[in-house]
Design a protein around this motif. Structure first.
Motif, PDB file in Angstrom:
ATOM      1  N   VAL A   1       0.838  -1.203   0.000  1.00  0.00           N
ATOM      2  CA  VAL A   1       0.000   0.000   0.000  1.00  0.00           C
ATOM      3  C   VAL A   1       0.873   1.253   0.000  1.00  0.00           C
ATOM      4  CG1 VAL A   1      -1.682   1.347   1.332  1.00  0.00           C
ATOM      5  CG2 VAL A   1      -1.971  -1.128   1.104  1.00  0.00           C
TER       6      VAL A   1
ATOM      7  N   VAL B   1      -0.501   5.610  -2.318  1.00  0.00           N
ATOM      8  CA  VAL B   1      -1.880   6.026  -2.036  1.00  0.00           C
ATOM      9  C   VAL B   1      -1.930   7.149  -1.006  1.00  0.00           C
ATOM     10  CG1 VAL B   1      -4.164   5.243  -1.289  1.00  0.00           C
ATOM     11  CG2 VAL B   1      -2.676   3.698  -2.570  1.00  0.00           C
TER      12      VAL B   1
ATOM     13  N   SER C   1      -6.866   0.117   6.958  1.00  0.00           N
ATOM     14  CA  SER C   1      -7.840   1.074   6.463  1.00  0.00           C
ATOM     15  C   SER C   1      -7.087   2.283   5.921  1.00  0.00           C
ATOM     16  CB  SER C   1      -8.802   1.507   7.578  1.00  0.00           C
ATOM     17  OG  SER C   1      -9.500   0.392   8.102  1.00  0.00           O
TER      18      SER C   1
ATOM     19  N   ARG D   1      -9.962   2.671   0.912  1.00  0.00           N
ATOM     20  CA  ARG D   1      -9.647   1.258   0.729  1.00  0.00           C
ATOM     21  C   ARG D   1      -9.577   0.560   2.073  1.00  0.00           C
ATOM     22  NH1 ARG D   1      -4.206  -0.596  -2.342  1.00  0.00           N
ATOM     23  NH2 ARG D   1      -4.976   0.953  -3.825  1.00  0.00           N
ATOM     24  N   GLN D   2      -9.972  -0.702   2.078  1.00  0.00           N
ATOM     25  CA  GLN D   2      -9.846  -1.509   3.290  1.00  0.00           C
ATOM     26  C   GLN D   2      -9.382  -2.900   2.906  1.00  0.00           C
ATOM     27  OE1 GLN D   2     -13.144  -1.175   5.985  1.00  0.00           O
ATOM     28  NE2 GLN D   2     -11.742  -1.423   7.691  1.00  0.00           N
ATOM     29  N   LEU D   3      -8.356  -3.376   3.584  1.00  0.00           N
ATOM     30  CA  LEU D   3      -7.797  -4.695   3.327  1.00  0.00           C
ATOM     31  C   LEU D   3      -7.861  -5.522   4.605  1.00  0.00           C
ATOM     32  CD1 LEU D   3      -4.595  -3.493   1.443  1.00  0.00           C
ATOM     33  CD2 LEU D   3      -6.664  -4.410   0.387  1.00  0.00           C
TER      34      LEU D   3
END
Length: 329
Positions: A139, A144, A258, A268-270
């Motif tokens: 990420v 991002v 998050s 985005r959430q992973l």
């Protein structure tokens, strides 16, 4: 590969459950071969509970078993140095719980000894081996949140009723127990800090109960870290960039990431990949590296273990926390 567990406390139980689940999942790389405790009934009770093949009433007796390949050390920090050396002297590979030793001098000495004996020794700090480490890195590398410049992280549990936490003879305190996770979290993102500063509150025995740590880098980056053993915290880690930030749920076993933009909108959430216990990654990497003839694991190389111990030595010196078990005896 036959695994033995040295110590029969709660964290040893978690490792035993991990091996059980690995076997149930079809893994044939490791077996739950042996457990050793300071007295035989304790070891036998542990073996019966977790399905361990053999129980021993002394560490030396287990280590003398020629069928034993790898030892997981689950004793207090104060005893890690002695127990690693004991295992290495018997030609056994070692996966040792964090904190690896009490200080950097012990870590350097025992790792030199292991290298000379040609056995693998690695530190079992599970967050270094878990896939979430790479997911956080991915990420960040995608840009991002822009350029990261600040980290905050906390890890606190109300565990001051446990002797190993409050007793200096057992190398107790917040730093070696939970602060080590906050330090690893920050340095897995930013790399080795250029400066480190700490202050703490202590109990009546001089052991740190709550730690405040600040790491800084020459390019202006900083990490503000909190560790404690008297209260419960949200255990979150935040990485802030110039275009947004990400929040890691539980730096002691990351469960989600998050990502927010600069206007605080969730973009985005992973989620963490499904785990057995979270310990399986360190076990499998250790077994693989042993089979490849290596003496360290890439996820936590010896240089990193020594560096983290040196960092904690500096922080403890600033806090005025010392232990009676810091020698090479």
């Amino acid at each position: 590969m036959n695994l033995g567990i040295l110590g029969a406390g709660s964290i040893a139980g978690t490792m035993a459950q991990t091996i059980q689940k690995l076997i149930e999942s079809g893994c044939k790389d490791v077996s739950l071969y042996a457990v050793a405790a300071r007295d035989l009934p304790r070891a036998q009770a542990f073996a019966a509970q977790y399905g361990v093949q053999k129980a021993f009433g002394s560490y030396e007796e287990m280590l003398a078993d020629p069928a034993l390949d790898l030892v997981y050390i689950a004793t207090p920090h104060s005893h890690h140095y002695q127990h690693i050396k004991l295992c290495v002297a018997h030609g056994k590979h070692v996966l040792c719980e964090k904190a690896f030793t009490v200080n950097a001098r012990q870590a350097e000495d025992v790792l030199r000894y292991a290298e000379a004996q040609g056995v693998l020794v690695t530190e079992a700090i599970w967050t270094r081996y878990q896939p979430m480490r790479q997911m956080i890195r991915q990420v960040l590398d995608e840009g991002v949140i822009g350029t990261p410049g600040l980290i905050t992280a906390n890890l606190c549990y109300p565990v001051s009723d446990r002797l190993r936490i409050v007793d200096p003879a057992l190398a107790g305190g917040a730093l070696l127990d939970v602060g080590v996770y906050a330090l690893n979290f920050a340095e897995m993102v930013f790399g080795p800090a250029d400066e480190a500063h700490a202050s703490c509150t202590k109990n009546e025995l001089g052991v740190d109960m709550t730690d405040q740590m600040v790491l800084t880098w020459k390019d202006g980056r900083a990490a503000h870290l909190t560790a404690g053993v008297t209260v419960a915290s949200d255990r979150s880690g935040c990485i802030y960039g110039d275009r947004g930030y990400l929040v890691v749920e539980n730096i002691n076993n990351p469960q989600s990431i998050s990502v927010y933009d600069a206007d605080h909108r969730l973009v985005r959430q992973l989620s963490c990949p499904a785990q057995l216990t979270g310990y399986e990654y360190e076990v499998l990497e250790t077994v693989r590296c042993i089979r490849e003839g290596k003496t360290e694991c890439p996820s936590m190389p010896h240089s990193e273990t020594i560096h983290i111990m040196e960092l904690m030595d500096r922080l403890r010196a600033q806090m005025g926390v010392a232990y009676p078990c810091e020698g090479l005896e």
